[in-house]
Design an enzyme around this catalytic site. Structure first.
Site, PDB file in Angstrom:
ATOM      1  CG  ASP A   1      -1.617   1.137   1.164  1.00 31.43           C
ATOM      2  OD1 ASP A   1      -1.712   2.042   0.573  1.00 31.43           O
ATOM      3  OD2 ASP A   1      -2.557   1.026   2.193  1.00 31.43           O
TER       4      ASP A   1
ATOM      5  CD  GLU B   1      27.486   1.929   5.181  1.00 26.53           C
ATOM      6  OE1 GLU B   1      27.275   0.721   5.440  1.00 26.53           O
ATOM      7  OE2 GLU B   1      27.382   2.403   4.087  1.00 26.53           O
TER       8      GLU B   1
ATOM      9  CB  CYS C   1      24.020   7.540  10.113  1.00 28.85           C
ATOM     10  SG  CYS C   1      23.388   6.105   9.125  1.00 28.85           S
TER      11      CYS C   1
ATOM     12  CB  THR D   1      14.854   3.544   4.530  1.00 27.39           C
ATOM     13  OG1 THR D   1      15.707   2.228   4.685  1.00 27.39           O
ATOM     14  CG2 THR D   1      13.482   3.342   5.195  1.00 27.39           C
TER      15      THR D   1
ATOM     16  CB  SER E   1      18.020  -0.138  13.854  1.00 27.00           C
ATOM     17  OG  SER E   1      17.080   0.182  12.734  1.00 27.00           O
TER      18      SER E   1
ATOM     19  CG  HIS F   1      20.361   9.551  11.755  1.00 30.88           C
ATOM     20  ND1 HIS F   1      20.731   9.964  10.280  1.00 30.88           N
ATOM     21  CD2 HIS F   1      20.222   8.217  11.806  1.00 30.88           C
ATOM     22  CE1 HIS F   1      20.648   8.460   9.873  1.00 30.88           C
ATOM     23  NE2 HIS F   1      20.503   7.774  10.747  1.00 30.88           N
TER      24      HIS F   1
ATOM     25  CE  LYS G   1       8.287   4.875  14.109  1.00 29.54           C
ATOM     26  NZ  LYS G   1       8.013   3.372  14.030  1.00 29.54           N
TER      27      LYS G   1
ATOM     28  CG  ASN H   1      19.533   6.850   5.660  1.00 26.49           C
ATOM     29  OD1 ASN H   1      20.139   7.625   6.212  1.00 26.49           O
ATOM     30  ND2 ASN H   1      19.551   5.595   6.292  1.00 26.49           N
TER      31      ASN H   1
ATOM     32  CB  SER I   1      23.300   1.377  13.201  1.00 22.59           C
ATOM     33  OG  SER I   1      21.959   1.739  12.988  1.00 22.59           O
TER      34      SER I   1
HETATM   35  N1  COA Z   1      -0.904   3.380   5.817  1.00 22.46           N
HETATM   36  C1  COA Z   1      -0.190   3.764   6.833  1.00 22.46           C
HETATM   37  N2  COA Z   1       0.622   3.469   7.449  1.00 22.46           N
HETATM   38  C2  COA Z   1       1.150   2.142   7.529  1.00 22.46           C
HETATM   39  C3  COA Z   1       0.563   1.139   6.441  1.00 22.46           C
HETATM   40  C4  COA Z   1      -0.599   1.725   5.519  1.00 22.46           C
HETATM   41  N3  COA Z   1      -0.951   1.024   4.762  1.00 22.46           N
HETATM   42  N4  COA Z   1       1.076   0.078   6.520  1.00 22.46           N
HETATM   43  C5  COA Z   1       2.203   0.145   7.453  1.00 22.46           C
HETATM   44  N5  COA Z   1       2.088   1.247   7.941  1.00 22.46           N
HETATM   45  C6  COA Z   1       3.082   2.044   9.042  1.00 22.46           C
HETATM   46  C7  COA Z   1       3.368   1.027   9.994  1.00 22.46           C
HETATM   47  O1  COA Z   1       2.048   0.986  11.032  1.00 22.46           O
HETATM   48  C8  COA Z   1       4.577   1.538  10.671  1.00 22.46           C
HETATM   49  O2  COA Z   1       4.240   2.696  11.476  1.00 22.46           O
HETATM   50  P1  COA Z   1       4.880   2.859  13.104  1.00 22.46           P
HETATM   51  O3  COA Z   1       6.404   2.576  12.921  1.00 22.46           O
HETATM   52  O4  COA Z   1       4.562   4.060  13.338  1.00 22.46           O
HETATM   53  O5  COA Z   1       4.279   1.600  13.856  1.00 22.46           O
HETATM   54  C9  COA Z   1       5.344   2.023   9.423  1.00 22.46           C
HETATM   55  O6  COA Z   1       4.248   2.068   8.336  1.00 22.46           O
HETATM   56  C10 COA Z   1       6.504   0.983   9.183  1.00 22.46           C
HETATM   57  O7  COA Z   1       5.686  -0.406   9.024  1.00 22.46           O
HETATM   58  P2  COA Z   1       6.612  -1.653   9.354  1.00 22.46           P
HETATM   59  O8  COA Z   1       5.597  -2.724   9.139  1.00 22.46           O
HETATM   60  O9  COA Z   1       6.954  -1.332  10.656  1.00 22.46           O
HETATM   61  O10 COA Z   1       7.536  -1.344   8.212  1.00 22.46           O
HETATM   62  P3  COA Z   1       8.700  -2.872   7.912  1.00 22.46           P
HETATM   63  O11 COA Z   1       8.651  -4.077   8.667  1.00 22.46           O
HETATM   64  O12 COA Z   1       8.637  -2.810   6.309  1.00 22.46           O
HETATM   65  O13 COA Z   1      10.123  -1.878   8.339  1.00 22.46           O
HETATM   66  C11 COA Z   1      11.699  -0.289   8.804  1.00 22.46           C
HETATM   67  C12 COA Z   1      10.161  -0.617   8.404  1.00 22.46           C
HETATM   68  C13 COA Z   1      12.032   1.297   8.740  1.00 22.46           C
HETATM   69  C14 COA Z   1      12.251  -0.913   9.882  1.00 22.46           C
HETATM   70  C15 COA Z   1      12.428  -0.731   7.438  1.00 22.46           C
HETATM   71  O14 COA Z   1      12.379   0.099   6.346  1.00 22.46           O
HETATM   72  C16 COA Z   1      13.906  -0.880   7.859  1.00 22.46           C
HETATM   73  O15 COA Z   1      14.658  -1.599   8.337  1.00 22.46           O
HETATM   74  N6  COA Z   1      14.798   0.276   7.367  1.00 22.46           N
HETATM   75  C17 COA Z   1      16.367   0.434   7.373  1.00 22.46           C
HETATM   76  C18 COA Z   1      16.736   0.428   9.106  1.00 22.46           C
HETATM   77  C19 COA Z   1      16.363   2.029   9.516  1.00 22.46           C
HETATM   78  O16 COA Z   1      16.021   2.799   8.739  1.00 22.46           O
HETATM   79  N7  COA Z   1      16.743   2.159  10.828  1.00 22.46           N
HETATM   80  C20 COA Z   1      16.353   3.431  11.709  1.00 22.46           C
HETATM   81  C21 COA Z   1      17.307   3.514  12.634  1.00 22.46           C
HETATM   82  S1  COA Z   1      18.717   4.303  12.217  1.00 22.46           S
END
Ligand code: COA
Length: 388
Positions: free
Chosen positions: A29, A79, A111, A152, A201, A233, A242, A275, A308
């Site tokens: 979605d 990195e 980062c 990302t 993370s 960041h 968050k 990112n 990280s």
């Molecule tokens: N409409 C609106 N929001 C939606 C949705 C929809 N149809 N479907 C999912 N979402 C929201 C989820 O509720 C979640 O929100 P929340 O985090 O506020 O709870 C968000 O979208 C992400 O969904 P999630 O299922 O957690 O995504 P994911 O399992 O695909 O992973 C990351 C998301 C960021 C963990 C992943 O992209 C990642 O690993 N990124 C690289 C690491 C990173 O950036 N780390 C950050 C710290 S440095």
């Protein structure tokens, strides 16, 4: 003596992927990407733009001949550097024709590298008040095709000129850092894409934020009310929010709304670029300064850096009287508007090509009008960078 950020320059490559298109292609979605993660587009670096050329392009935007002559420290935080031994900053020094009487090095810690560079530069200027330091964060973020981290990804660089009597942001002397070995993100040698435990993370990012913010509060006595805005960041634009939500209950509703409104301004560039790892915090700062009409000289900005692995740092600075005159928002509006959307087939082909170092063994050209420098290929095993 005031020390801090005198100028900020940014570069991001001319290609991007539309994340609504990518979501549909991956049968996700689109609202998950644009609302849940908070990203609209991600920059994609062609083979002719790597961390080094992007770093040189970001710095070229801001440096005058007078600045160049005064620079005696050049630090590249990255990195996605291109050599296991040699500092990429040495190529940047040569491309930009910076003085040889300079200390030139690269810092790696996911980062966080550019922040380590900025703090090093601050101490360096304290000892050498007439000198200037160039600190650059430059990266290509690669998680892999059809992975949860794919949305990302991004590419770009942010260059900071650090000096005494800075014109943009005078850094407060105090700083709070926190480090601990945690397996949330890493990239083994010779692997072009990162390994990540995404949810973990996120948790570490927030835990380190709370640790460093509380420590900084104890050290400085600055409460959340003392900051006009907090910058983060931003691996994706939802992440900082968050973390900020964890401390918002410390202030009344009006201040909470104010902080969240400023936060929206700092996400505007990242939402379109993605990112850029080490440069991401400073991309957020630039986005805030370029787009937030409410900010005024004398206001205090908080900065949270997270790499990280992991290292977190919270510090702050005060906006200087002439900060608005140092900015060039129209230039970045133009740069972002003139980018080209990549067809998803082309994105996937380019991504795969980047995973094969042999594919770089060719003469590369670059037609990005915003890029003065590019990676021209490998000759006799040596990387060649050229100016246009
Ligand atoms: N409409 C609106 N929001 C939606 C949705 C929809 N149809 N479907 C999912 N979402 C929201 C989820 O509720 C979640 O929100 P929340 O985090 O506020 O709870 C968000 O979208 C992400 O969904 P999630 O299922 O957690 O995504 P994911 O399992 O695909 O992973 C990351 C998301 C960021 C963990 C992943 O992209 C990642 O690993 N990124 C690289 C690491 C990173 O950036 N780390 C950050 C710290 S440095």
């Amino acid at each position: 003596m005031k020390i801090g950020i005198d100028k900020i320059g940014m570069y991001t490559p001319k290609q991007y992927v539309d994340l609504v298109e990518l979501a549909k292609h991956r049968r996700v979605d689109p609202a998950k990407f644009t609302i849940g993660i908070g990203q609209d587009k991600m920059a994609v670096a062609p083979l002719s733009q790597d961390a080094i050329s992007m770093a040189a392009n970001a710095a070229a935007k801001i440096l005058t001949a007078e600045d160049k002559a005064a620079i005696d420290l050049v630090i590249l935080g990255t990195e996605s550097g291109v050599d296991n031994s040699k500092a990429g900053a040495l190529y940047v020094q040569k491309l930009l024709d910076l003085p040889n009487r300079a200390r030139v090095l690269e810092i790696k810690e996911a980062c966080y590298g550019a922040t380590a560079g900025l703090q090093y530069a601050k101490l360096h200027i304290l000892q050498n008040p007439t000198a200037k330091a160039l600190v650059i964060g430059a990266d290509i973020a690669r998680y892999g095709l059809d992975t949860s981290g794919e949305v990302t990804q991004g590419a770009g660089a942010v260059a900071l000129l650090v000096s005494a009597k800075p014109k943009i942001l005078a850094l407060d002397l105090a700083t709070s850092y926190f480090s601990e070995e945690v397996p949330d993100f890493w990239r083994p040698l010779n692997q072009m894409i990162a390994e990540v435990d995404g949810k973990y993370s996120n948790e570490q990012y927030i835990r380190f934020f709370k640790e460093t913010f509380a420590d900084y509060q104890a050290k400085t006595k600055y409460g959340l009310n003392d900051y006009a805005a907090l910058t983060f960041h931003l691996p994706y634009t939802k992440m900082g929010l968050k973390a900020m939500r964890e401390i918002l209950p410390q202030v009344d509703e009006a201040k909470q709304n104010e902080l969240q409104q400023h936060y929206q301004q700092e996400t505007l560039y990242g939402r379109q670029i993605g990112n850029i790892y080490t440069g991401s915090l400073y991309l957020a700062l630039l986005s805030l300064l370029d787009n937030d009409a409410i900010l005024q000289p004398g206001m205090r900005i908080g900065l949270y850096s997270y790499g990280s692995g992991a290292v977190g740092e919270f510090f702050s600075g005060v906006l200087q009287p002439e900060f608005k005159a140092q900015l060039d928002p129209m230039y970045y509006l133009d740069l972002l508007a003139k980018r080209q959307k990549l067809a998803l087939d082309d994105y996937e082909a380019q991504f795969t090509a980047q995973l094969d170092p042999e594919s770089e063994n060719q003469a590369l050209t670059d037609d990005d009008p915003f890029a003065k420098y590019y990676f021209a290929g490998i000759v006799d095993k040596k990387r060649v960078y050229k100016a246009k």
